[in-house]
Design a protein around this motif. Structure first.
Motif, PDB file in Angstrom:
ATOM      1  N   LYS A   1      -9.689  -0.033  -2.376  1.00 34.16           N
ATOM      2  CA  LYS A   1      -8.566  -1.023  -2.585  1.00 34.16           C
ATOM      3  C   LYS A   1      -8.735  -1.410  -4.230  1.00 34.16           C
ATOM      4  CE  LYS A   1      -5.656  -4.337  -0.714  1.00 34.16           C
ATOM      5  NZ  LYS A   1      -5.371  -5.619   0.255  1.00 34.16           N
TER       6      LYS A   1
ATOM      7  N   ASP B   1      -1.050  -3.034  -5.047  1.00 33.17           N
ATOM      8  CA  ASP B   1      -2.351  -2.623  -4.608  1.00 33.17           C
ATOM      9  C   ASP B   1      -2.463  -1.160  -4.529  1.00 33.17           C
ATOM     10  OD1 ASP B   1      -3.823  -5.301  -4.520  1.00 33.17           O
ATOM     11  OD2 ASP B   1      -2.999  -5.462  -2.576  1.00 33.17           O
TER      12      ASP B   1
ATOM     13  N   ILE C   1      -4.177   1.645  -2.791  1.00 33.13           N
ATOM     14  CA  ILE C   1      -5.162   1.822  -1.586  1.00 33.13           C
ATOM     15  C   ILE C   1      -5.406   3.316  -1.226  1.00 33.13           C
ATOM     16  CG2 ILE C   1      -5.483   1.309   1.004  1.00 33.13           C
ATOM     17  CD1 ILE C   1      -3.551  -0.823   0.768  1.00 33.13           C
TER      18      ILE C   1
END
Lengths: 468, 478
Positions: free
Chosen positions: B70, B80, B82
């Motif tokens: 992440k 974010d 990921i």
């Protein structure tokens, strides 16, 4: 006696412009590099001066030197430096005297510096007039008499805009008896506005729009830009775009937006038309410089359209978009400054046919910069596009977003045509060797791109700090 | 499981680095050291080793994404990135990498603009890797769109497509899908106030207008990558004309991305109001299948036959995904593994034959008789392609088809018919190429595939066989 300390860097630059003429007249061993070096060092001094003044928080009645204006000034200085560096090679290869070009560009630069930081309406108008005159003079530079037609049209249009500006200035002064923009804004805040007040305000705004090259004032500018020599064309296109945007934001921020709601609605309409005008014209256009102009028309439309409330979030999105766009455009100019055929710089789309088979790296970089302007993912432009679309969603401007995407498809088609010519066509001519100066700047842009893609927070957070 | 070594980021980075090294390598010349080829193949094989290593690290029986990585990419809006994998994405990654090795080896003697081909292929591979290891909707979208650029350039430079507008149109129409996806992603971000994992999206309830719009936009954008009517027109106009096998392999990965998106995003509970949409899609799909399979059967072009086979199977997989059953999804992935290897091999063999044919100016009827090595592997792969028990295609397709037949017998029959037709088309083609009586060598000197290449092909056949025995056999071997 007005406090002139805060404007010393601008005074220095203007003096350097005058110095150029003296050197040109009395010194014999001049090369384009002479004037470039002088411009370069004067820009370094200018930036140093601005930072020092900001550090000591030098105040003035006429100028505001806050973090944001200094930021604009630094961005503009860096852009000017890049353009000057690339232009130097152009003058060297053409063996032409560059004194006039650098002097005019520095004065144009001074005008921009004035308009983005002044509180004084007279200085603002003076700065705008200076910018128009310098743009006009740059458009005529090194053109034969028969080639100056478009430049003269641009001059006539500029004269009309100057008249509008002076009329507005006279009217406002007559009404308020003040030159201070804030006092004038306060004056209008306390009274009901009549048609003439609105017209006067529109007069100022039209001039700022003209500086930006936005609809409806763009046509003569684009023609002049198309006809001008490559260095002049780059200066006319890039510097007023950034400076004009700064002026627009500061002027609109100081005046009361809500009181002139109708005018701002009109400006948004102009921005909207600019987007589509830019996108449609881009598809039809074959001249590379004009293509960049139409891309700028599209981009400035998008940037202004996303400035609905002039709040910090809108400003951040819009400014980031415009800065990224400018970096991409400078990258494209870097490529144009590298492409020559028998000593002549390429200007038509057909002349870059098959570029990939001759200069693959340049072709790939051109593709990267074009995709960045279009806002494709994993290019820096995507971050700008994301910010803009996010601001449309936050403002609940879904229809505007829809039209933005429509225009996006149009410019994408235009860029695909360029990529088609560059990558998929057979080469039509053997290009000259690439100069290292442009390659240096293109490499710098690529590094800026990579930092932006891997860690966009680096740019966004710093910009946000400045805005807040 | 949190991954500290960033092994997944490496899987994206290795082809990209490979691309940079390939860019720096010397362009290949006839008969001399082929650095470009060596670097490119090395990058892909290194990644295969990494993927096998990831297989070792992941607990395959546990649900959800593994080896999560992440990064906070942006604070405003808060995004974010990921990365994460599960058995579905790993199988796809492995299949694509093996397909790339086969493709690269297949075109190793084609020196025309080889560097360009390798560079853009590796760039594409890097983007595809990013796509398959995406664990959030934002990175999923970014790679979903970013892979179009290298593909567009490859199609334009190597596609031999006479009308360049086709490529532009193909790109623009793919972009329409991507923009819809982008709109949905931005709306989702503001709706959920932050990043969204892939699995969260499939849990969306679809209760209000905005949710319907988001789901619809994603649905259309994914569908636009699969050659279902009306999208099949643009895809067929490009794919069926491709003569470069590597570009063809890349172009058949694009529908896979759409299909994979459906596997990830199809909501676990679809509201009843969408039943009609799904039914409509099923009807359109089976009609497209039948239509394409008949054209493939009639068409004399080997490339088109292969294209129709690919299309029919992709649509079958799509219909399988729409059932939403967990075991079917897993079987689709097992089947896709073999399917990708099979179509890659068929394309490479086909290319080899085209090349030989044009070099010796002979007709291709009975041509395989002169190429015993090629004939063996061609035969094996063709039989595996039509569904004989030689690969995981057999068992998995059996399960998918039986489920679809059980769900809707009429549609199931039409689908089965389409599959039989494309299988017949492939078999016909093989028998024509093996027809000894029609072979007319004219005294030309025949060059069969070389020993190393034959060994690689035998290894691929072995992999296919093993996937029939156990789809994840390599996990236990290594």
């Amino acid at each position: 006696m007005p406090n002139i300390v805060s404007v010393l860097p601008e005074i220095l630059l203007s003096c350097v412009g005058i110095l150029f003429f003296l050197i040109n007249k009395y010194r014999t061993a001049n090369t384009p590099k002479t004037f470039y070096s002088l411009s370069k060092y004067s820009l370094y001094l200018f930036v140093l001066g601005e930072i020092t003044l900001r550090y000591f928080d030098v105040k003035s009645d006429f100028f505001h030197n806050d973090a944001m204006t200094v930021f604009y000034k630094i961005i503009l200085s860096v852009s000017a430096l890049i353009i000057f560096s690339m232009s130097c090679k152009w003058f060297l290869s053409k063996n032409l005297n560059s004194a006039m070009f650098y002097a005019l560009s520095l004065w144009l630069f001074c005008g921009l510096m004035l308009v983005i930081s002044t509180n004084h309406l007279m200085i603002l108008c003076g700065g705008m007039i200076l910018i128009m005159l310098m743009q006009y003079a740059l458009s005529l530079l090194y053109k034969e008499d028969e080639e100056r037609q478009t430049g003269h049209q641009f001059g006539i249009f500029s004269a009309i805009m100057m008249l509008i500006l002076i009329s507005s200035l006279a009217y406002v002064y007559h009404q308020t008896l003040s030159w201070d923009i804030k006092s004038i804004a306060m004056h209008y805040k306390n009274k009901s506005l009549n048609i003439w007040d609105n017209m006067a305000y529109l007069g100022f705004m039209l001039n700022i729009i003209y500086m930006l090259g936005m609809f409806p004032t763009h046509i003569s500018k684009i023609q002049a830009h198309k006809a001008a020599i490559l260095p002049s064309s780059t200066v006319i296109q890039v510097l007023p775009l950034l400076g004009g945007y700064g002026c627009f934001v500061f002027f609109s921020g100081q005046t009361v937006v809500s009181d002139f709601k109708l005018i701002f609605q009109l400006i948004h309409l102009f921005a909207f038309i600019s987007i589509f005008w830019g996108a449609f014209s881009l598809i039809k256009e074959n001249n590379l410089k004009a293509m960049i102009s139409y891309s700028c028309l599209y981009a400035i439309g998008v940037a202004i359209l996303s400035l609905k409330n002039f709040d910090k979030d809108n400003l951040l999105s819009s400014l980031l978009y415009l800065i990224i766009f400018t970096v991409s455009v400078l990258g494209i100019y870097g490529i144009l400054f590298s492409l020559k055929y028998k000593g002549e710089y390429l200007s038509e789309l057909s002349s870059v046919q098959g570029l990939y088979s001759q200069k693959p790296m340049l072709a790939v970089l051109l593709c990267v910069f074009l995709m960045s302007i279009a806002g494709m993912p994993l290019s820096l432009g995507f971050i700008g596009k994301l910010q803009i679309v996010d601001s449309f969603v936050l403002l609940e401007e879904y229809w505007v977003m829809f039209f933005f995407f429509m225009a996006f498809f149009l410019i994408l088609i235009a860029y695909l045509n360029i990529i088609n010519q560059v990558f998929f066509s057979e080469k039509c001519q053997n290009l000259d060797r690439i100069n290292n100066g442009s390659i240096f700047w293109i490499s710098v842009f690529i590094i800026v791109f990579l930092i932006g893609i891997l860690n966009p927070a680096f740019y966004i957070e710093n910009l946000e700090k400045l805005i807040r | 499981m949190l991954n500290s070594f960033s092994i997944l980021s490496l899987i994206v980075a290795i082809p990209f680095l490979g691309m940079l090294f390939t860019l720096a390598a010397k362009e290949a010349e006839n008969g001399k050291t082929n650095n470009v080829f060596n670097v490119a193949v090395f990058a892909v094989i290194s990644n295969i080793i990494m993927i096998l290593r990831v297989f070792m690290l992941v607990k395959l029986n546990e649900p959800g994404l593994h080896l999560i990585e992440k990064y906070n990419w942006m604070k405003k809006p808060n995004i974010d990135i990921i990365f994460g994998v599960d058995v579905l994405s790993l199988m796809m990654l492995l299949a694509i990498h093996i397909a790339f090795v086969i493709g690269f080896v297949g075109i190793r003697n084609n020196y025309k603009k080889q560097k360009t081909l390798m560079v853009f292929s590796l760039l594409f591979l890097s983007m595809v890797n990013g796509f398959f290891i995406s664990g959030d909707i934002f990175s999923f979208y970014m790679f979903f769109e970013a892979m179009l650029i290298p593909q567009f350039l490859l199609l334009g430079i190597f596609g031999n497509i006479k009308r360049k507008e086709y490529i532009n149109r193909f790109f623009v129409y793919n972009m329409v899908g991507a923009i819809l996806f982008f709109t949905a992603v931005v709306l989702l971000f503001n709706y959920h106030k932050g990043s969204l994992g892939l699995q969260q999206l499939s849990l969306m309830n679809l209760s209000n207008r905005l949710e319907y719009f988001i789901w619809g936009a994603i649905f259309i954008s994914l569908l636009s990558r699969i050659p279902v009517w009306p999208f099949h027109y643009w895809i067929s106009s490009v794919d069926s004309n491709l003569r470069n096998p590597m570009v063809f392999i890349i172009s058949i990965i694009i529908p896979l991305t759409g299909l994979y998106g459906f596997i990830r995003f199809l909501p676990q509970t679809l509201p009843q109001v969408l039943d009609i949409v799904i039914l409509l899609l099923q009807i359109i799909s089976v009609i497209t299948m039948l239509f394409i399979s008949l054209i493939g059967y009639i068409n004399k072009d080997r490339q088109y036959k292969l294209f129709s086979y690919i299309t029919v199977y992709y649509i079958m997989y799509l219909l399988g995904v729409l059932t939403g059953k967990e075991d079917i999804l897993l079987n689709i992935v097992y089947s896709l593994f073999s399917y990708l290897l099979i179509v890659t091999c068929l394309e490479i063999f086909s290319y080899y034959l085209y090349k030989e044919q044009s070099e010796h100016s002979v007709l291709d009827d009975g041509m395989l008789c002169a190429y015993p090595r090629l004939s063996i592997v061609y035969g094996f792969v063709t039989l595996a392609a039509v569904g004989l028990p030689l690969s995981s295609l057999f068992m998995s397709n059996f399960l998918i088809l039986s489920n679809l037949l059980a769900d809707n017998i009429q549609m199931g029959i039409i689908m089965l018919l389409a599959i039989i037709i494309v299988s017949c088309a492939l078999l016909n083609e093989f028998f024509r190429l093996r027809d000894f009586e029609k072979w007319n060598a004219n005294g030309v000197e025949i060059k069969d595939i070389n020993g190393k290449y034959f060994a690689l092909m035998l290894f691929v056949c072995f992999c296919l066989m093993m996937s029939f025995v156990k789809p994840l056999w390599f996990v236990f071997v290594f």
